[in-house]
Enzyme design. Structure first.
Site, PDB file in Angstrom:
ATOM      1  N   HIS A   1      -1.857  11.187  12.624  1.00  0.00           N
ATOM      2  CA  HIS A   1      -1.531  10.250  11.544  1.00  0.00           C
ATOM      3  C   HIS A   1      -2.119  10.808  10.248  1.00  0.00           C
ATOM      4  O   HIS A   1      -3.025  10.231   9.643  1.00  0.00           O
ATOM      5  CB  HIS A   1      -2.075   8.854  11.886  1.00  0.00           C
ATOM      6  CG  HIS A   1      -1.422   7.719  11.147  1.00  0.00           C
ATOM      7  ND1 HIS A   1      -0.818   6.646  11.784  1.00  0.00           N
ATOM      8  CD2 HIS A   1      -1.287   7.472   9.821  1.00  0.00           C
ATOM      9  CE1 HIS A   1      -0.349   5.791  10.876  1.00  0.00           C
ATOM     10  NE2 HIS A   1      -0.622   6.268   9.681  1.00  0.00           N
TER      11      HIS A   1
ATOM     12  N   ASN B   1       3.068  10.572  13.248  1.00  0.00           N
ATOM     13  CA  ASN B   1       3.439   9.382  12.491  1.00  0.00           C
ATOM     14  C   ASN B   1       4.132   9.750  11.183  1.00  0.00           C
ATOM     15  O   ASN B   1       3.593  10.503  10.381  1.00  0.00           O
ATOM     16  CB  ASN B   1       2.194   8.550  12.162  1.00  0.00           C
ATOM     17  CG  ASN B   1       2.557   7.262  11.441  1.00  0.00           C
ATOM     18  OD1 ASN B   1       3.184   6.377  12.039  1.00  0.00           O
ATOM     19  ND2 ASN B   1       2.210   7.154  10.167  1.00  0.00           N
TER      20      ASN B   1
ATOM     21  N   GLU C   1       5.486   0.082  13.699  1.00  0.00           N
ATOM     22  CA  GLU C   1       4.781  -0.540  12.571  1.00  0.00           C
ATOM     23  C   GLU C   1       5.711  -1.486  11.842  1.00  0.00           C
ATOM     24  O   GLU C   1       6.911  -1.199  11.698  1.00  0.00           O
ATOM     25  CB  GLU C   1       4.314   0.496  11.521  1.00  0.00           C
ATOM     26  CG  GLU C   1       3.080   1.260  11.879  1.00  0.00           C
ATOM     27  CD  GLU C   1       2.663   2.256  10.797  1.00  0.00           C
ATOM     28  OE1 GLU C   1       2.885   1.999   9.598  1.00  0.00           O
ATOM     29  OE2 GLU C   1       2.123   3.309  11.175  1.00  0.00           O
TER      30      GLU C   1
ATOM     31  N   GLN D   1      -7.881   5.809   8.315  1.00  0.00           N
ATOM     32  CA  GLN D   1      -7.897   4.542   7.589  1.00  0.00           C
ATOM     33  C   GLN D   1      -9.002   3.584   8.035  1.00  0.00           C
ATOM     34  O   GLN D   1      -9.341   2.662   7.310  1.00  0.00           O
ATOM     35  CB  GLN D   1      -6.535   3.865   7.709  1.00  0.00           C
ATOM     36  CG  GLN D   1      -5.438   4.646   7.002  1.00  0.00           C
ATOM     37  CD  GLN D   1      -4.085   3.973   7.146  1.00  0.00           C
ATOM     38  OE1 GLN D   1      -3.331   4.262   8.057  1.00  0.00           O
ATOM     39  NE2 GLN D   1      -3.774   3.062   6.243  1.00  0.00           N
TER      40      GLN D   1
END
Ligand code: GBH
Length: 490
Positions: free
Chosen positions: A129, A173, A386, A26
């Site tokens: 992730h 994740n 998160e 990301q």
């Protein structure tokens, strides 16, 4: 008495830690630089059209592969206790295997870790992730049970190189996104829509891979480095729509969404949640299969997985209410693999909205979830890995400040009234990033990133100033001087 005094003032316990998070695909960009291999997200964004909201990709993203010093600088500006970031498997092992290790990548993450430590920021590392090396996907990815071994050897490389400095590890994740969005819904990479078997094979394999990494750490590194290791589970709180009619359905929904990834690790007996096991067997037999589509665990596997979490890492975003589907209604996606549940998940009436309807804001769900998890799995430690607000590009993000405050109030509340042991809170995200199929349209960052500027400048939002005040005072009673003129509602 001590606890009462502490909480009455809206203070967090002194050892409570605050962090912010990001993930490799990301933010990093540099998708094919310095020997990095192709990942399933590289392939997904480059070969599919019409799947990413703004037809964008993570080729450059926030350019953190080059601008990582900036990221460390802003993490320090926030006075974060820890920074949670992920390592790209395809950067470290371009083909996925240990016979080809990329030294430039090893050095890159080593530099990031050192720089964080120099600023007194603890690195919290996510090993995976969602960016699997494509070569491993070509071999079946998370549906191939050998992935547990592949993941273990990746984990070994990370431990060998970083376990001296990294004391908190998250293996994987949000397995539900990997398995159910990746293989069931097929909206996330690798984009496979096989609703019967693939998501459940993936479910078991993801747990085995996690457990292998955990056991490896215990065997070879724990004595020496005394770190802690777990995974990060996406938790959806589910209310029954109508009492008492939908109570059982709500429990089943939570077992399906949360329990399938937690029960094998955190329950006393291990293995799948019994209700899910029973339902899956019944569906499968009725469908003409000779055994459950949910792959069984041997007793040995159950024991291998059970207890492989030093804390419960949870990503909380939203809440739904559940009810039976009406004639002609199609059950919500997560039940596609078991349509017989025929349940609908609706957004609750007390939700408010940022830029995403999917992630409707319901702070109370975080408190309810923590309380439920403690009741279900006992007095374990929780790390909120998160929690974040989908907003817009504006710098004066009062709504995000409100979001952080309301969620932290929920956390304090369950710590105080139910003695839930929460060790820390991670805001998603440190900065704006490529939001998967959402592209760059919704922003989660405490820092704004200008994606139209080749220099990708980071700029603090008001929420960054607020969060820094919370961290600085270790309290929700932030002082007036600290927050200046940030208007914060009670
Ligand atoms: C988190 O997942 C991720 O861990 C993080 O990487 C991400 O940036 C963050 O959410 C914010 O999006 O568009 O209808 O297919 C939270 C769980 C599951 C929420 C997938 C969004 C997509 C819904 N996410 N879901 S849809």
């Amino acid at each position: 008495v001590f606890l009462k005094v502490v909480y009455a003032t809206h203070d967090f316990p002194p050892q409570f830690k605050f962090g912010a998070a990001s993930s490799a695909y990301q933010i990093e960009g540099a998708w094919n630089e310095d020997g990095k291999g192709e990942s399933i997200w590289d392939r997904y964004v480059h070969t599919r059209t019409g799947v990413i909201a703004d037809e964008s990709n993570g080729d450059v993203a926030a350019d953190s592969y080059h601008l990582w010093r900036e990221d460390v600088r802003i993490a320090a500006e926030l006075k974060l206790d820890f920074y949670r970031f992920s390592i790209s498997w395809a950067r470290i092992m371009p083909t996925g295997f240990e016979n080809n290790i990329n030294q430039a990548a090893l050095k890159h993450y080593s530099d990031v870790i050192d720089a964080l430590l120099e600023h007194g920021i603890e690195p919290v590392v996510t090993m995976y992730h969602w960016d699997l090396p494509v070569k491993l996907q070509d071999l079946g990815g998370w549906t191939n049970e050998l992935i547990a071994y592949w993941f273990e050897s990746y984990a070994e490389v990370l431990f060998l190189n970083y376990a001296d400095r990294v004391k908190t590890w998250l293996t994987i994740n949000e397995p539900i996104v990997i398995c159910d969005f990746g293989y069931n819904l097929g909206t996330y990479a690798p984009g496979i829509r096989e609703q019967q078997l693939a998501p459940y094979l993936c479910n078991k394999n993801v747990l085995m891979a996690h457990a292998k990494a955990y056991r490896l750490y215990q065997r070879e590194y724990k004595d020496k480095y005394n770190g802690q290791i777990s995974w990060a589970n996406n938790v959806l709180w589910i209310d029954p729509l109508e009492l008492p009619r939908d109570v059982e359905l709500a429990t089943l929904g939570k077992e399906h969404m949360v329990g399938r990834y937690s029960h094998p690790i955190f329950s006393q007996e291990g293995g799948w949640p019994p209700s899910i096991e029973k339902h899956m067997l019944n569906y499968s037999l009725a469908e003409g299969y000779s055994a459950s589509r949910l792959p069984p665990f041997t007793q040995q596997e159950k024991e291998f997985i059970r207890g492989t979490g030093d804390f419960y890492g949870l990503n909380y975003y939203t809440t739904r209410q559940i009810r039976p589907a009406e004639e002609g209604e199609k059950g919500f996606w997560f039940l596609d693999g078991s349509p017989e549940l025929g349940a609908m998940l609706d957004i609750p009436p007390d939700a408010t909205y940022g830029s995403s309807e999917m992630l409707a804001v319901v702070p109370r769900g975080l408190g309810q979830m923590l309380s439920y998890l403690k009741k279900t799995y006992g007095d374990i430690r929780f790390l909120i890995t998160e929690n974040g607000y989908p907003g817009w590009e504006d710098i004066n993000d009062i709504d995000r400040i409100q979001y952080i405050k309301e969620h932290l109030e929920e956390v304090l509340q369950v710590m105080k009234t139910e003695n839930v042991s929460v060790i820390g809170y991670t805001y998603w995200s440190l900065m704006d990033s490529f939001e998967w199929i959402g592209g760059y349209q919704s922003t989660f960052g405490l820092y704004d990133v200008d994606f139209n500027d080749p220099k990708r400048p980071r700029r603090p939002r008001l929420s960054a100033k607020y969060y820094a005040c919370v961290i600085d005072t270790n309290s929700l009673n932030v002082s007036q001087e600290c927050t200046d003129n940030i208007p914060i509602a009670d």
